[in-house]
Write an enzyme that holds these catalytic residues in place. Structure first.
Site, PDB file in Angstrom:
ATOM      1  N   HIS A  62      -9.623   1.346   5.055  1.00  0.00           N
ATOM      2  CA  HIS A  62      -8.058   1.041   5.716  1.00  0.00           C
ATOM      3  C   HIS A  62      -8.050   2.150   7.021  1.00  0.00           C
ATOM      4  CE1 HIS A  62      -3.976   2.553   6.287  1.00  0.00           C
ATOM      5  NE2 HIS A  62      -3.789   1.317   5.686  1.00  0.00           N
ATOM      6  N   GLY A  89       2.741  -1.170   4.263  1.00  0.00           N
ATOM      7  CA  GLY A  89       2.859   0.223   3.831  1.00  0.00           C
ATOM      8  C   GLY A  89       4.399   0.682   3.644  1.00  0.00           C
ATOM      9  N   GLY A  90       4.913   1.493   4.668  1.00  0.00           N
ATOM     10  CA  GLY A  90       6.196   1.955   4.214  1.00  0.00           C
ATOM     11  C   GLY A  90       7.179   1.141   3.667  1.00  0.00           C
ATOM     12  N   GLU A 135      -5.312  -5.038  10.730  1.00  0.00           N
ATOM     13  CA  GLU A 135      -4.122  -3.954  10.934  1.00  0.00           C
ATOM     14  C   GLU A 135      -4.469  -3.299  12.123  1.00  0.00           C
ATOM     15  OE1 GLU A 135      -2.458  -3.039   7.065  1.00  0.00           O
ATOM     16  OE2 GLU A 135      -4.195  -1.586   7.329  1.00  0.00           O
ATOM     17  N   SER A 181       3.538  -2.148  10.398  1.00  0.00           N
ATOM     18  CA  SER A 181       5.097  -2.063  10.308  1.00  0.00           C
ATOM     19  C   SER A 181       5.773  -3.410   9.942  1.00  0.00           C
ATOM     20  CB  SER A 181       5.510  -1.670  11.875  1.00  0.00           C
ATOM     21  OG  SER A 181       4.956  -0.426  12.024  1.00  0.00           O
ATOM     22  N   ASN A 241       0.895  -1.137  -0.006  1.00  0.00           N
ATOM     23  CA  ASN A 241       0.252  -0.119  -0.085  1.00  0.00           C
ATOM     24  C   ASN A 241       0.895   1.173   0.001  1.00  0.00           C
ATOM     25  OD1 ASN A 241      -1.922   2.014   0.331  1.00  0.00           O
ATOM     26  ND2 ASN A 241      -2.106   1.496   2.699  1.00  0.00           N
ATOM     27  N   TRP A 242       0.780   1.830  -1.288  1.00  0.00           N
ATOM     28  CA  TRP A 242       1.772   3.025  -1.298  1.00  0.00           C
ATOM     29  C   TRP A 242       1.354   4.274  -0.576  1.00  0.00           C
ATOM     30  CZ3 TRP A 242       3.981   2.978  -6.967  1.00  0.00           C
ATOM     31  CH2 TRP A 242       4.583   1.972  -7.473  1.00  0.00           C
ATOM     32  N   LYS A 243       0.068   4.306  -0.232  1.00  0.00           N
ATOM     33  CA  LYS A 243      -0.501   5.373   0.436  1.00  0.00           C
ATOM     34  C   LYS A 243      -0.432   6.526  -0.446  1.00  0.00           C
ATOM     35  CE  LYS A 243       0.272   3.354   4.822  1.00  0.00           C
ATOM     36  NZ  LYS A 243       0.261   3.468   6.371  1.00  0.00           N
ATOM     37  N   GLU A 265      -6.499   4.821   8.076  1.00  0.00           N
ATOM     38  CA  GLU A 265      -6.290   5.986   7.751  1.00  0.00           C
ATOM     39  C   GLU A 265      -7.738   6.471   7.257  1.00  0.00           C
ATOM     40  OE1 GLU A 265      -2.787   5.712   5.642  1.00  0.00           O
ATOM     41  OE2 GLU A 265      -1.766   4.669   7.466  1.00  0.00           O
ATOM     42  N   GLY A 302       2.449   2.194  10.542  1.00  0.00           N
ATOM     43  CA  GLY A 302       3.291   3.360  10.387  1.00  0.00           C
ATOM     44  C   GLY A 302       4.006   3.939  11.485  1.00  0.00           C
TER      45      GLY A 302
HETATM   46  C1  PEP Z   1      -0.588   0.193   5.891  1.00  0.00           C
HETATM   47  O1  PEP Z   1      -0.614   1.046   5.279  1.00  0.00           O
HETATM   48  O2  PEP Z   1      -1.706  -0.722   5.684  1.00  0.00           O
HETATM   49  C2  PEP Z   1       0.265  -0.588   6.841  1.00  0.00           C
HETATM   50  C3  PEP Z   1       0.422  -1.598   7.413  1.00  0.00           C
HETATM   51  O3  PEP Z   1       1.434   0.525   6.839  1.00  0.00           O
HETATM   52  P1  PEP Z   1       2.772   0.118   7.482  1.00  0.00           P
HETATM   53  O4  PEP Z   1       3.592  -1.083   6.949  1.00  0.00           O
HETATM   54  O5  PEP Z   1       3.682   1.584   7.159  1.00  0.00           O
HETATM   55  O6  PEP Z   1       2.640   0.137   9.060  1.00  0.00           O
END
Ligand code: PEP
Length: 252
Positions: A96, A235-236, A168, A214, A9-11, A98, A174
């Protein structure tokens, strides 16, 4: 049997040239290495058309970060399931954390979005998970149960088999904090057991439940080794090709 999936997930990250480079580099990797999991990306929607062009042979799954509950019409800024389907995408993230935090999305809306995707023949990646306060109060199991039931339990057996679930925990997204493999397993098995009670064990065993929060190259293998963890929503670490590849390789 259920599939192992790693989805990035590039957000809201990457400019057009950066996105193009990352996609082309990922394609080059996928073209020379066989992977033991399905690889998908979830880029910003403005790059989905580029992604469709680059991954024209469906080497990598493509998902939108969000979808409208409406079929079409005067909803400025939104994207319909029919639009995603017409670009031969695989589906979309739904709810999600966010979107829940900044756009007040809840499980009732998630349910409508999931219905819109399924009606268009697409797959939802339905995200849920508890907040830090809820975990500290010992309410995490109860919260995830309620979320899962509200968003998914109106579906038919055939429909629920098309849903990918991403657990999640909000406190791990994040933040650099990760749920321990046992904490992840506890919730994943809760979700699978809830599905088994409602739809039967066979159906529950077909559903991929991903962990997100993470996930990094150094913790992916241990988390993915848990019996009810079928991969990750990343994500990241999906923004750096080398890290994303190492996470994919956790299934080797
Ligand atoms: C996400 O955006 O779904 C996520 C899990 O982000 P991160 O891996 O950065 O925690």
């Amino acid at each position: 049997m259920r599939k192992n999936i790693v989805a990035g997930n590039w957000k809201m990250n990457k400019t057009f040239p950066e996105a193009e480079k990352l996609m082309k580099d990922l394609l080059a990797y996928k073209s020379k290495e066989s992977t033991h999991c399905q690889v998908s990306i979830v880029p910003p929607s403005i790059y989905l058309s580029l992604a469709r062009e680059i991954f024209k042979n469906k080497e990598v799954g493509l998902f939108s970060q969000d979808v409208s509950k409406h079929s079409h019409g005067a909803y400025t800024g939104e994207i319909s399931a029919a639009m995603l389907q017409s670009m031969q995408l695989d589906g979309s993230l739904v709810a999600h954390s966010e979107r829940r935090a900044y756009h007040r999305e809840n499980d009732t809306l998630a349910k409508e979005k999931i219905n819109a995707l399924l009606a268009a023949g697409l797959r939802p990646i339905y995200c849920n998970g508890e907040s830090l306060e809820e975990r500290k109060a010992g309410k995490h199991l109860e919260v995830v149960k309620k979320q899962t039931e509200t968003a998914l339990f109106g579906l038919s057996e055939e429909e629920i088999k098309k849903v990918i679930i991403a657990y999640e925990p909000v406190w791990a997204i994040g933040t650099g904090e990760t749920a321990s493999p046992n904490q992840a397993q506890e919730i994943h098995s809760l979700i699978r057991n809830l599905i088994a009670e409602k739809y039967g064990r066979e159906t529950a065993e077909e559903i991929s439940i991903l962990y997100g929060g993470s996930v990094k190259p150094d913790n992916a293998k241990e988390i993915f080794s848990k019996p009810d963890v079928d991969g990750g929503l990343i994500g990241g670490a999906s923004l750096v090709l080398e890290d994303f590849i190492k996470i994919i390789q956790a299934f080797d």
